[in-house]
Design a protein around this motif. Sequence first.
Motif, mmCIF file in Angstrom:
data_model
loop_
_atom_site.group_PDB
_atom_site.id
_atom_site.type_symbol
_atom_site.label_atom_id
_atom_site.label_comp_id
_atom_site.label_asym_id
_atom_site.label_seq_id
_atom_site.Cartn_x
_atom_site.Cartn_y
_atom_site.Cartn_z
ATOM 1 N N UNK A 112 0.647 -1.042 -0.075
ATOM 2 C CA UNK A 112 -0.029 -0.088 -0.241
ATOM 3 C C UNK A 112 1.093 1.054 0.133
ATOM 4 N N UNK A 113 0.917 2.172 -1.049
ATOM 5 C CA UNK A 113 1.788 3.017 -1.099
ATOM 6 C C UNK A 113 1.154 4.351 -0.947
ATOM 7 N N UNK A 114 1.657 5.406 -0.260
ATOM 8 C CA UNK A 114 1.027 6.807 -0.050
ATOM 9 C C UNK A 114 2.198 7.669 -0.116
ATOM 10 N N UNK A 115 1.932 8.926 -0.272
ATOM 11 C CA UNK A 115 3.210 9.972 -0.036
ATOM 12 C C UNK A 115 3.016 11.060 -1.274
ATOM 13 N N UNK A 116 4.221 11.636 -1.553
ATOM 14 C CA UNK A 116 4.455 12.837 -2.558
ATOM 15 C C UNK A 116 5.488 12.607 -3.324
ATOM 16 N N UNK A 117 5.547 13.316 -4.508
ATOM 17 C CA UNK A 117 4.450 13.951 -5.122
ATOM 18 C C UNK A 117 3.649 12.775 -5.940
ATOM 19 N N UNK A 118 2.362 12.794 -6.183
ATOM 20 C CA UNK A 118 1.739 12.047 -7.143
ATOM 21 C C UNK A 118 2.461 11.506 -8.315
ATOM 22 N N UNK A 119 2.706 12.449 -8.876
ATOM 23 C CA UNK A 119 3.147 12.429 -10.431
ATOM 24 C C UNK A 119 4.537 12.449 -10.601
ATOM 25 N N UNK A 120 5.604 12.273 -9.374
ATOM 26 C CA UNK A 120 6.990 12.146 -9.532
ATOM 27 C C UNK A 120 7.144 10.716 -8.826
ATOM 28 N N UNK A 174 4.469 7.931 -8.381
ATOM 29 C CA UNK A 174 4.269 7.307 -9.546
ATOM 30 C C UNK A 174 5.518 6.423 -10.070
ATOM 31 N N UNK A 175 6.653 6.893 -9.869
ATOM 32 C CA UNK A 175 7.893 6.127 -10.143
ATOM 33 C C UNK A 175 7.809 4.811 -9.424
ATOM 34 N N UNK A 211 -1.605 -1.499 -3.879
ATOM 35 C CA UNK A 211 -2.707 -0.326 -3.684
ATOM 36 C C UNK A 211 -2.229 0.729 -3.541
ATOM 37 N N UNK A 212 -2.681 1.787 -4.395
ATOM 38 C CA UNK A 212 -2.310 3.194 -4.232
ATOM 39 C C UNK A 212 -3.423 3.873 -3.469
ATOM 40 N N UNK A 213 -3.066 4.354 -2.342
ATOM 41 C CA UNK A 213 -4.056 5.011 -1.403
ATOM 42 C C UNK A 213 -4.138 6.598 -1.841
ATOM 43 N N UNK A 237 -2.889 15.342 -10.474
ATOM 44 C CA UNK A 237 -3.088 13.960 -9.760
ATOM 45 C C UNK A 237 -3.937 13.076 -10.510
ATOM 46 N N UNK A 238 -5.190 13.633 -11.262
ATOM 47 C CA UNK A 238 -5.985 12.494 -11.653
ATOM 48 C C UNK A 238 -5.073 11.812 -13.132
ATOM 49 N N UNK A 239 -4.507 12.707 -13.649
ATOM 50 C CA UNK A 239 -3.837 12.129 -14.855
ATOM 51 C C UNK A 239 -2.859 10.835 -14.334
ATOM 52 N N UNK A 240 -2.105 11.316 -13.365
ATOM 53 C CA UNK A 240 -0.911 10.371 -12.841
ATOM 54 C C UNK A 240 -1.852 9.037 -12.594
ATOM 55 N N UNK A 241 -3.190 9.107 -11.707
ATOM 56 C CA UNK A 241 -3.588 8.084 -11.274
ATOM 57 C C UNK A 241 -4.266 7.111 -12.578
ATOM 58 N N UNK A 242 -4.523 7.980 -13.627
ATOM 59 C CA UNK A 242 -4.877 7.149 -14.707
ATOM 60 C C UNK A 242 -4.050 6.402 -15.448
#
Length: 186
Positions: free
Chosen positions: A110-118, A121-122, A135-137, A160-165
């Motif tokens: 289960x992954x959480x943190x910052x920043x979503x798109x960096x 995501x990596x 699982x990305x919280x 954020x939404x594009x990174x999640x997509x």
Amino acid sequence: MNPALVLIDLQRAIDYPVWRAAGPRNHPEAEARVADLLRLWRGRDWPVFHVRHLSTNPNSTYASDGPGAAFKPEAQPLPGEPVIGKSAHSAFVGTDLESRLRVAGIDTLVIAGVITNNSVEATVRHAGDLGFQVLLAHEACFTFARRDWSGVLRSAEEVHAMSLANLDGEYCDVVDSAALTERLGL
């Protein structure tokens, strides 16, 4: 299921104004959601891994010897919780995170943190490629507004939404608190 919580770069560096140069962040409650996850994991004695970015650039807000390297209060490791230092975007590059997870028999992250798109995501992409169930919280992650390649300003919510997509269904399952609770059988 033997789930590990992996917290990415939740350090004071992310609060520096430079990050908000193009606009505000999303999910102002993300740190509270991280604290919720930590309470859940610690209450069940599940493994927690804290990933700390230690930049080799002395001008970075994440400079390894600067005040930004300290963890945010909501994400402060407890004694015995591993801290993984990294200098790349993915928490798996140049670290022993994968071997620690494998030795512990952990297959679900289960992954959480910052920043979503960096770094989030990596790390999620890398974990997925290594065969971990991820699982990305998303409520416990945030990012900032930024300009896209053509110069159009995108809100933090859009970034954020594009990174999640980019991630969902291929590298991980993006989950909210309710879905995470269900997936963990709580």
